[in-house]
Design an enzyme around this catalytic site. Structure first.
Site, PDB file in Angstrom:
ATOM      1  N   ALA A 243       5.083  -4.287  -9.245  1.00 14.38           N
ATOM      2  CA  ALA A 243       4.392  -4.131 -10.532  1.00 14.38           C
ATOM      3  C   ALA A 243       2.902  -3.871 -10.333  1.00 14.38           C
ATOM      4  CB  ALA A 243       4.605  -5.374 -11.389  1.00 14.38           C
TER       5      ALA A 243
ATOM      6  N   ASN B  79       3.778   1.558  -1.406  1.00 16.17           N
ATOM      7  CA  ASN B  79       4.252   1.705  -2.784  1.00 16.17           C
ATOM      8  C   ASN B  79       3.225   2.457  -3.622  1.00 16.17           C
ATOM      9  OD1 ASN B  79       6.340   0.047  -1.910  1.00 16.17           O
ATOM     10  ND2 ASN B  79       5.493  -1.793  -2.862  1.00 16.17           N
TER      11      ASN B  79
ATOM     12  N   ASP C 140       1.364  -2.933  -7.550  1.00 19.33           N
ATOM     13  CA  ASP C 140       1.150  -1.719  -6.751  1.00 19.33           C
ATOM     14  C   ASP C 140       1.237  -0.466  -7.616  1.00 19.33           C
ATOM     15  OD1 ASP C 140       1.231  -3.567  -4.663  1.00 19.33           O
ATOM     16  OD2 ASP C 140       3.361  -3.186  -4.280  1.00 19.33           O
TER      17      ASP C 140
ATOM     18  N   THR D 176       0.821  -1.221   0.000  1.00 17.99           N
ATOM     19  CA  THR D 176       0.000   0.000   0.000  1.00 17.99           C
ATOM     20  C   THR D 176       0.851   1.266   0.000  1.00 17.99           C
ATOM     21  OG1 THR D 176      -0.174  -0.177   2.415  1.00 17.99           O
ATOM     22  CG2 THR D 176      -1.980  -1.112   1.097  1.00 17.99           C
TER      23      THR D 176
ATOM     24  N   ARG E 240       8.041  -9.649  10.628  1.00 23.93           N
ATOM     25  CA  ARG E 240       7.005  -8.643  10.837  1.00 23.93           C
ATOM     26  C   ARG E 240       5.978  -9.026  11.897  1.00 23.93           C
ATOM     27  NH1 ARG E 240       3.562  -9.106   5.323  1.00 23.93           N
ATOM     28  NH2 ARG E 240       2.989  -6.975   5.892  1.00 23.93           N
TER      29      ARG E 240
ATOM     30  N   TYR F   3      -3.105 -11.426  -2.388  1.00 23.13           N
ATOM     31  CA  TYR F   3      -3.090 -12.589  -1.497  1.00 23.13           C
ATOM     32  C   TYR F   3      -1.691 -13.151  -1.335  1.00 23.13           C
ATOM     33  CZ  TYR F   3      -4.029 -17.342   0.178  1.00 23.13           C
ATOM     34  OH  TYR F   3      -4.025 -18.513   0.892  1.00 23.13           O
TER      35      TYR F   3
END
Length: 312
Positions: free
Chosen positions: A261, A37, A263, A35, A105, A171
């Site tokens: 790509a 990006n 994004d 997001t 993360r 996904y």
């Protein structure tokens, strides 16, 4: 149009040449997240974009904030969680430009923020001041069950007031507990989505769609008014008001890195669409930007490498 983009941005480490990482191989240090990006590319294209996320109070988080602001992304909605840090991911690319990722993360500031119901309530109040909300399946995967339920109900109320919701499934199986959880949340998200920007490979992987038309039909049945199915080198199919058209992509002879790509396509598409372009014109804008991005390394290319125009 004021655009709110919701998600997580992480520190990015990538190898400077294709192949396995080693001590002798130089690496680059940057930042990225699906997001974020899109937010950066939209800001570069002249959109008014605010990023909704969370960071820590560490030096890396301060560096990220400074970089996003330098790109023209508004950071007033970024929550600072004392003692926490951003996530980290590593990219490796093969000889054909295809990438693989390794993530650190699980305890990132953004994940903790998105899983918190109180933070979610505050975010929904702020989102009421925007015209467009953009997020992805990765954003959804970081939420708890309770915050997801609260958030989707809030989106339904915002749509009733005229706010547009844009969603890209994006996904990534490792981000979900299992496929059943992913299907449940994503299907619920589609019922409050106005514009969808899925990649067909993701639909095949999660839903087993045999053709892009299967994807378009399923999205339409969920109430999505405008859907663009991205097909990589084969272009995209856009459907709105029951009509669909295929828009060919640019022919790129040498793909360096396919990171970002989708994004960047989303950014190009939305920038053109929100400025009044037709769906087909917006697709061409998306192809132009994505075709440029995949000829460079990293999720976010240098500003000097941006295409001069997306106009058709």
């Amino acid at each position: 149009m004021k655009v709110a983009v919701i998600g997580e941005c992480m520190l990015e480490i990538s190898n400077a040449a294709a192949g396995r990482l080693s001590r002798a191989m130089p690496c680059t240090f940057n930042f990225g997240g699906d997001t974020l990006n899109t937010a950066v590319y939209m800001a570069r294209l002249g959109c008014e974009v605010a990023y909704f996320s969370a960071l820590g109070d560490d030096p890396y988080s301060q560096w990220l904030l400074a970089e996003w602001r330098a790109e023209g992304v508004t950071t007033d909605q970024v929550v600072i969680l004392p003692g926490e840090m951003p996530g980290l991911y590593m990219i490796q690319t093969d000889d054909f430009g295809e990438r693989s990722f390794s993530y650190w993360r699980s305890q990132s500031a953004a994940k903790q923020w998105l899983s918190n119901e109180d933070h979610c309530q505050v975010m929904l109040k702020s989102l009421a001041h925007f015209d467009v909300i953009y997020m992805s399946g990765i954003t959804l995967s970081l939420m708890s069950e309770a915050s997801t339920t609260l958030f989707l109900a809030g989106l339904a109320e915002l749509r009733a007031r005229g706010v547009q919701v844009v969603f890209d499934i994006n996904y990534r199986p490792r981000g979900w507990f299992d496929a059943t959880q992913a299907k449940k949340r994503i299907n619920a998200m589609l019922t409050v989505t106005d514009i969808a920007l899925p990649t067909f490979d993701d639909e095949v992987l999660l839903f087993g769609d045999a053709t892009p038309q299967d994807t378009l039909s399923r999205y339409a049945s969920m109430g999505v008014a405008e859907c663009v199915v991205k097909l990589g080198s084969e272009g995209a199919i856009v459907q709105t008001s029951g009509e669909s058209v295929r828009v060919a992509s640019l022919k790129i002879s040498h793909v360096v890195d396919s990171t970002g790509a989708g994004d960047s396509f989303n950014a190009g598409y939305l920038a053109r669409r929100l400025s009044g372009a037709s769906c087909e014109e917006a697709c061409l804008g998306g192809h132009t930007l994505a075709g440029t991005v995949i000829q460079h390394r990293g999720a976010i290319i240098a500003g000097s490498d941006m295409p001069t125009t997306l106009e058709v």
